[in-house]
Design an enzyme around this catalytic site. Structure first.
Site, PDB file in Angstrom:
ATOM      1  N   LEU A 159       1.172  -1.035   0.430  1.00  0.00           N
ATOM      2  CA  LEU A 159       0.213  -0.122   0.119  1.00  0.00           C
ATOM      3  C   LEU A 159       1.090   0.996   0.310  1.00  0.00           C
ATOM      4  CD1 LEU A 159      -2.863  -1.115   2.570  1.00  0.00           C
ATOM      5  CD2 LEU A 159      -3.369  -0.925   0.067  1.00  0.00           C
ATOM      6  N   SER A 195      10.495   5.717   4.506  1.00  0.00           N
ATOM      7  CA  SER A 195      11.960   5.781   4.685  1.00  0.00           C
ATOM      8  C   SER A 195      11.977   4.206   5.694  1.00  0.00           C
ATOM      9  CB  SER A 195      11.957   6.992   5.356  1.00  0.00           C
ATOM     10  OG  SER A 195      11.485   6.844   6.716  1.00  0.00           O
ATOM     11  N   ALA A 217       9.749   1.552   6.362  1.00  0.00           N
ATOM     12  CA  ALA A 217       8.933  -0.069   6.054  1.00  0.00           C
ATOM     13  C   ALA A 217       8.227   0.247   5.228  1.00  0.00           C
ATOM     14  CB  ALA A 217       8.091  -0.168   7.359  1.00  0.00           C
ATOM     15  N   GLN A 218       7.793  -0.570   5.248  1.00  0.00           N
ATOM     16  CA  GLN A 218       6.647  -1.278   3.641  1.00  0.00           C
ATOM     17  C   GLN A 218       5.494  -1.604   4.320  1.00  0.00           C
ATOM     18  OE1 GLN A 218       8.889  -2.388   0.689  1.00  0.00           O
ATOM     19  NE2 GLN A 218       7.835  -4.461   0.650  1.00  0.00           N
ATOM     20  N   VAL A 219       4.265  -1.237   4.049  1.00  0.00           N
ATOM     21  CA  VAL A 219       2.836  -1.926   4.561  1.00  0.00           C
ATOM     22  C   VAL A 219       2.631  -2.609   3.363  1.00  0.00           C
ATOM     23  CG1 VAL A 219       0.881  -0.396   5.388  1.00  0.00           C
ATOM     24  CG2 VAL A 219       2.362  -0.174   5.801  1.00  0.00           C
ATOM     25  N   LYS A 247       3.148  -3.720   8.717  1.00  0.00           N
ATOM     26  CA  LYS A 247       4.056  -3.197   8.160  1.00  0.00           C
ATOM     27  C   LYS A 247       5.772  -3.700   8.662  1.00  0.00           C
ATOM     28  CE  LYS A 247       6.248   1.245  10.307  1.00  0.00           C
ATOM     29  NZ  LYS A 247       5.363   2.840  10.503  1.00  0.00           N
ATOM     30  N   ASP A 299       6.080  13.217  13.496  1.00  0.00           N
ATOM     31  CA  ASP A 299       5.824  13.237  12.034  1.00  0.00           C
ATOM     32  C   ASP A 299       4.659  13.726  11.400  1.00  0.00           C
ATOM     33  OD1 ASP A 299       7.991  12.963   9.750  1.00  0.00           O
ATOM     34  OD2 ASP A 299       7.821  11.090  10.387  1.00  0.00           O
TER      35      ASP A 299
END
Length: 563
Positions: free
Chosen positions: A126, A130, A132-134, A148, A285
């Protein structure tokens, strides 16, 4: 990561910086020989060219540089559109890591195979950012979730980049003392590694969810959604309930849903004001990639990603609230008092300039198309401040550029400053105008409610306990109590002489609306205009000499008119 790789990364960063610097310097020279009608086009092409260079290098290096790119991508209030448009990809659209790597990490962290954990697992992520990826997935019990997964080796890269950034900042502080960013990088080095443990993020999410979900005096004003269910967490894998929503940076989808962007950003700002001033625990953030918008009315913002959070002590929370309110009220005394309470020390006394800087910091946000006007205004303001500094310190132009007026900068306000700037960039990206003084004031005031002046009815010590020297003073004190109860007097000192003797010496109230220190007979109110102090001295002298009242009025009127 070997030394060869480390130095190669440094070399690439410095090489790009030199290329971009020389490109813009050459453009400045070329501009002199170009028609005015074509200059804007030249700059647009240069911005596009250099933004692509920055994006390509950030994607190659990953790590801390992606964080920097994400921050820059939100500053539509100060950066050219080309940088915003291209760097926006860094928020959630980085090249994904291979599926094999993702599966290996999940198996290792959760101790089960993919087949045992999930009925289905989407191959295409999805979002990729920077750290991780989901991926979207379905658990064995049919629950829809997102998984995640931390990038392999990203921890070593970020920790090494922090060391490199620290070395660069140390060199800058040595070469240009007025640009000492050590407090900022020190705070970043302390907080950034916490993002690398998803167990921290899981606990942070639960805590913020509890804080924003607890009914309080602002409950009716908060419309953010943060009831995200944490399914499981390890250091490198986080499984959460799937939240169906539209990305905040998906303008077309938001427009199709009829989302009121002004209301949306105001609600996000209120949520952060609550986290900072009420809870003292906030997400550090808030870039567009960390928000969703619910598809069903009333289209609430959904807060995501609580890897980087900051906790504030009660005293720091009060100091930040006082700083905000003193800036809104133009109260120099309270502003300087808040600086002292938070540990911010200045090398010289420049209250007017400090107030101007504070007002700029808490200024209302502006749409992206006003970015160039903002930059010009900031440059002019900086020139004025440098001129005042030069005159006050008796420095030449070279010395004033190397002079750093800040003696001590508390690390606690680094992340706070980052959040305010990111929120301002967010509103500019969404092309809305947010008046922070109005939106955040109720939350800041709530912090100081126990200390804010409530008048003589609620404060038996509102008038300083000193002897009543005359009948006139007794009548004056009764009048002051009436004025205090009517909220017409905040703080006051009165001293009167007759025939060389003191007949009135009364102090009452507090030093400022958000400065609860009581006024005492020996309190020193700051004099920012010398003529006021001179006038007061002249009035006392004239009284002692027996001048008639009409003469006093003439002298006082004449002195004030000179200002």
């Amino acid at each position: 990561m070997g030394w060869g790789s480390i130095y190669k990364r440094r070399l690439k960063v410095f090489a790009l910086a030199i290329v971009i610097y020389l490109d813009y310097k050459a453009l400045q020279q070329r501009e002199k020989w170009t028609k005015k009608s074509k200059r804007a086009n030249l700059w647009e092409k240069a911005h596009e060219r250099n933004a692509k260079r920055v994006l390509n290098l950030i994607v190659e290096l990953e790590g801390l540089w992606v964080k920097l790119g994400q921050y820059l991508s939100t500053r539509a209030d100060v950066l050219p559109p080309a940088y915003i448009r291209l760097l926006r990809q860094l928020q959630d659209s980085l090249p994904p890591r291979p599926l094999e790597e993702v599966c290996q990490t999940i198996n290792k962290e959760l101790g089960k195979s993919m087949e045992d954990l999930f009925l289905s697992f989407d191959i295409v992520p999805l979002a990729t950012a920077s750290i991780a990826q989901v991926h979207r997935a379905t658990l064995a019990d049919l629950q829809e979730v997102v998984v995640k997964v931390q990038h392999e080796g990203i921890k070593e890269i970020i920790l090494e980049d922090l060391k490199n950034a620290k070395s660069i900042v140390d060199w800058i502080a040595w070469a240009e003392p007025q640009y000492n960013f050590n407090p900022m990088i020190d705070e970043w080095c302390k907080e950034a590694p916490k993002e690398l443990d998803f167990n921290n993020e899981a606990e942070n999410t639960r805590k913020v969810s509890r804080n924003l979900g607890t009914p309080c005096q602002f409950f009716l004003f908060l419309h953010c959604q943060l009831d995200v269910l944490i399914i499981m967490s390890t250091e490198k894998v986080l499984v959460l309930e799937y939240m169906d929503g539209v990305r905040l940076n998906d303008s077309e989808s938001l427009q199709a849903l009829g989302v009121d962007k002004q209301k949306l950003v105001e609600e996000i700002t209120r949520a952060y004001a609550h986290q900072i001033y009420v809870d003292g625990f906030f997400n550090g953030d808030p870039h567009p990639g960390n928000f969703l918008v619910s598809k069903s009315p009333p289209h609430r913002p959904i807060l995501l990603d609580f890897g980087l959070t900051k906790g504030l002590s009660s005293s720091m929370k009060q100091a930040l609230a006082k700083m905000f309110l003193a800036s809104a009220e133009g109260d120099h005394v309270a502003l300087l008092s808040s600086f002292a309470e938070m540990g911010l020390k200045l090398r010289l006394d420049i209250p007017d300039q400090v107030m101007e800087i504070s007002n700029v910091f808490f200024r209302s946000s502006t749409p992206a198309h006003e970015a160039q006007q903002n930059l010009k205004a900031f440059a002019e303001q900086r020139d004025r401040n440098l001129k005042v500094l030069q005159e006050k310190m008796n420095l030449n132009k070279k010395e004033v550029k190397r002079f750093n007026p800040v003696d001590a900068f508390p690390g606690d306000i680094i992340i706070f400053s980052r959040v305010i700037n990111l929120l301002r960039g967010l509103s500019s990206t969404m092309d809305v105008r947010i008046v922070y003084v109005d939106v955040m004031r109720p939350f800041a005031e709530s912090v100081l409610q126990g200390n804010v002046n409530r008048g003589p009815v609620f404060n038996a010590c509102w008038i300083h306990d000193s002897p009543v020297l005359s009948n006139v003073e007794e009548k004056l004190r009764r009048l002051l109590i009436e004025l205090g109860n009517a909220d017409k007097v905040l703080g006051i000192q009165v001293c009167a002489y007759k025939d060389g003797e003191v007949i009135i010496d009364t102090a009452a109230g507090v030093l400022g609306r958000y400065d609860p220190r009581p006024v005492q007979p020996d309190s020193l109110f700051p004099v920012f205009s010398v003529s006021k102090g001179v006038t007061a001295g002249m009035v006392h002298w004239l009284v002692d000499k027996g001048f008639p009242v009409i003469g006093l009025v003439k002298v006082l009127t004449s002195s004030i008119s000179v200002e």
